[in-house]
Design a protein around this motif. Sequence first.
Motif, PDB file in Angstrom:
ATOM      1  N   GLY A  31      28.381  30.123 -17.984  1.00 58.77           N
ATOM      2  CA  GLY A  31      26.943  30.328 -17.882  1.00 58.77           C
ATOM      3  C   GLY A  31      26.228  29.080 -17.392  1.00 58.77           C
ATOM      4  N   ALA A  32      25.031  29.273 -16.897  1.00 64.23           N
ATOM      5  CA  ALA A  32      24.247  28.149 -16.370  1.00 64.23           C
ATOM      6  C   ALA A  32      23.938  27.110 -17.441  1.00 64.23           C
ATOM      7  CB  ALA A  32      22.955  28.664 -15.750  1.00 64.23           C
ATOM      8  N   ASP A  33      23.925  27.525 -18.719  1.00 64.62           N
ATOM      9  CA  ASP A  33      23.632  26.591 -19.799  1.00 64.62           C
ATOM     10  C   ASP A  33      24.892  25.905 -20.340  1.00 64.62           C
ATOM     11  OD1 ASP A  33      24.602  28.959 -20.816  1.00 64.62           O
ATOM     12  OD2 ASP A  33      23.464  28.824 -22.671  1.00 64.62           O
ATOM     13  N   THR A  34      26.054  26.203 -19.765  1.00 69.78           N
ATOM     14  CA  THR A  34      27.310  25.593 -20.196  1.00 69.78           C
ATOM     15  C   THR A  34      27.499  24.261 -19.489  1.00 69.78           C
ATOM     16  OG1 THR A  34      28.313  27.758 -20.506  1.00 69.78           O
ATOM     17  CG2 THR A  34      29.818  25.899 -20.303  1.00 69.78           C
ATOM     18  N   LEU A  35      27.781  23.215 -20.262  1.00 72.40           N
ATOM     19  CA  LEU A  35      28.065  21.918 -19.668  1.00 72.40           C
ATOM     20  C   LEU A  35      29.493  21.906 -19.144  1.00 72.40           C
ATOM     21  CD1 LEU A  35      26.569  19.372 -22.231  1.00 72.40           C
ATOM     22  CD2 LEU A  35      25.590  20.120 -20.068  1.00 72.40           C
ATOM     23  N   ILE A  36      29.664  21.449 -17.925  1.00 67.81           N
ATOM     24  CA  ILE A  36      30.985  21.263 -17.329  1.00 67.81           C
ATOM     25  C   ILE A  36      31.263  19.764 -17.435  1.00 67.81           C
ATOM     26  CG2 ILE A  36      32.417  21.589 -15.289  1.00 67.81           C
ATOM     27  CD1 ILE A  36      31.227  24.212 -16.459  1.00 67.81           C
ATOM     28  N   VAL A  37      32.336  19.399 -18.137  1.00 65.34           N
ATOM     29  CA  VAL A  37      32.606  17.986 -18.439  1.00 65.34           C
ATOM     30  C   VAL A  37      33.995  17.604 -17.949  1.00 65.34           C
ATOM     31  CG1 VAL A  37      32.742  16.257 -20.265  1.00 65.34           C
ATOM     32  CG2 VAL A  37      31.190  18.197 -20.509  1.00 65.34           C
ATOM     33  N   THR A  38      34.086  16.479 -17.256  1.00 67.96           N
ATOM     34  CA  THR A  38      35.364  15.914 -16.841  1.00 67.96           C
ATOM     35  C   THR A  38      35.210  14.407 -16.727  1.00 67.96           C
ATOM     36  OG1 THR A  38      37.123  15.963 -15.184  1.00 67.96           O
ATOM     37  CG2 THR A  38      34.892  16.297 -14.399  1.00 67.96           C
ATOM     38  N   SER A  39      36.299  13.687 -16.922  1.00 71.94           N
ATOM     39  CA  SER A  39      36.207  12.232 -16.878  1.00 71.94           C
ATOM     40  C   SER A  39      36.549  11.653 -15.512  1.00 71.94           C
ATOM     41  CB  SER A  39      37.125  11.611 -17.941  1.00 71.94           C
ATOM     42  OG  SER A  39      38.465  11.980 -17.685  1.00 71.94           O
ATOM     43  N   GLY A  40      37.204  12.419 -14.653  1.00 72.98           N
ATOM     44  CA  GLY A  40      37.643  11.885 -13.366  1.00 72.98           C
ATOM     45  C   GLY A  40      36.679  12.160 -12.233  1.00 72.98           C
ATOM     46  N   PHE A  41      36.526  11.188 -11.347  1.00 75.62           N
ATOM     47  CA  PHE A  41      35.637  11.344 -10.196  1.00 75.62           C
ATOM     48  C   PHE A  41      36.117  12.467  -9.297  1.00 75.62           C
ATOM     49  CE2 PHE A  41      35.070  10.577  -5.663  1.00 75.62           C
ATOM     50  CZ  PHE A  41      33.700  10.660  -5.568  1.00 75.62           C
ATOM     51  N   SER A  42      37.412  12.505  -9.011  1.00 75.08           N
ATOM     52  CA  SER A  42      37.920  13.504  -8.072  1.00 75.08           C
ATOM     53  C   SER A  42      37.755  14.917  -8.628  1.00 75.08           C
ATOM     54  CB  SER A  42      39.377  13.222  -7.713  1.00 75.08           C
ATOM     55  OG  SER A  42      40.175  13.156  -8.864  1.00 75.08           O
ATOM     56  N   CYS A  43      37.929  15.087  -9.940  1.00 77.63           N
ATOM     57  CA  CYS A  43      37.718  16.409 -10.551  1.00 77.63           C
ATOM     58  C   CYS A  43      36.257  16.822 -10.415  1.00 77.63           C
ATOM     59  CB  CYS A  43      38.119  16.394 -12.023  1.00 77.63           C
ATOM     60  SG  CYS A  43      39.877  16.167 -12.283  1.00 77.63           S
ATOM     61  N   ARG A  44      35.355  15.893 -10.694  1.00 80.39           N
ATOM     62  CA  ARG A  44      33.931  16.212 -10.567  1.00 80.39           C
ATOM     63  C   ARG A  44      33.590  16.585  -9.131  1.00 80.39           C
ATOM     64  NH1 ARG A  44      33.359  11.545 -13.665  1.00 80.39           N
ATOM     65  NH2 ARG A  44      32.245  10.453 -12.027  1.00 80.39           N
ATOM     66  N   ALA A  45      34.151  15.846  -8.167  1.00 81.58           N
ATOM     67  CA  ALA A  45      33.869  16.125  -6.755  1.00 81.58           C
ATOM     68  C   ALA A  45      34.404  17.496  -6.364  1.00 81.58           C
ATOM     69  CB  ALA A  45      34.491  15.037  -5.876  1.00 81.58           C
ATOM     70  N   GLN A  46      35.615  17.825  -6.775  1.00 83.50           N
ATOM     71  CA  GLN A  46      36.206  19.117  -6.416  1.00 83.50           C
ATOM     72  C   GLN A  46      35.424  20.268  -7.036  1.00 83.50           C
ATOM     73  OE1 GLN A  46      40.267  19.850  -7.643  1.00 83.50           O
ATOM     74  NE2 GLN A  46      40.578  21.280  -5.963  1.00 83.50           N
TER      75      GLN A  46
END
Length: 120
Positions: A31-46
Amino acid sequence: MAGSFGYEAKHYEISQAVGERVLLPAVRRAGADTLIVTSGFSCRAQIEQATGRRALHVAEVLHRGLERRRQAAPGAGARERPPKRRALPAAAAVLVAAVALSLSWRRGWIRVQRHGGRRR
């Protein structure tokens, strides 16, 4: 994407296929209110490139939580002392170190040697 692996042209399709197995469909269903969390730059970019969603770094989530707590505290305002600026970077450094240690251990780069109760 696994670091720079997915940025290389010869690995692009593999990187996308791995992302499409579980991660990217789950992000799209969130959902739009769900936070998507990751520690890596490449994961965030993908995640951002493939879904249009912005993933947050763990430190950003911690910062948001601290800000909400500070704002929700009774009597928050002029009487409250400003938070020390060193606390968040220190907490982020500890978190990054813990994640790095955990990943290193899981990948077998670090081995734990246990010395059992042998008696001489």
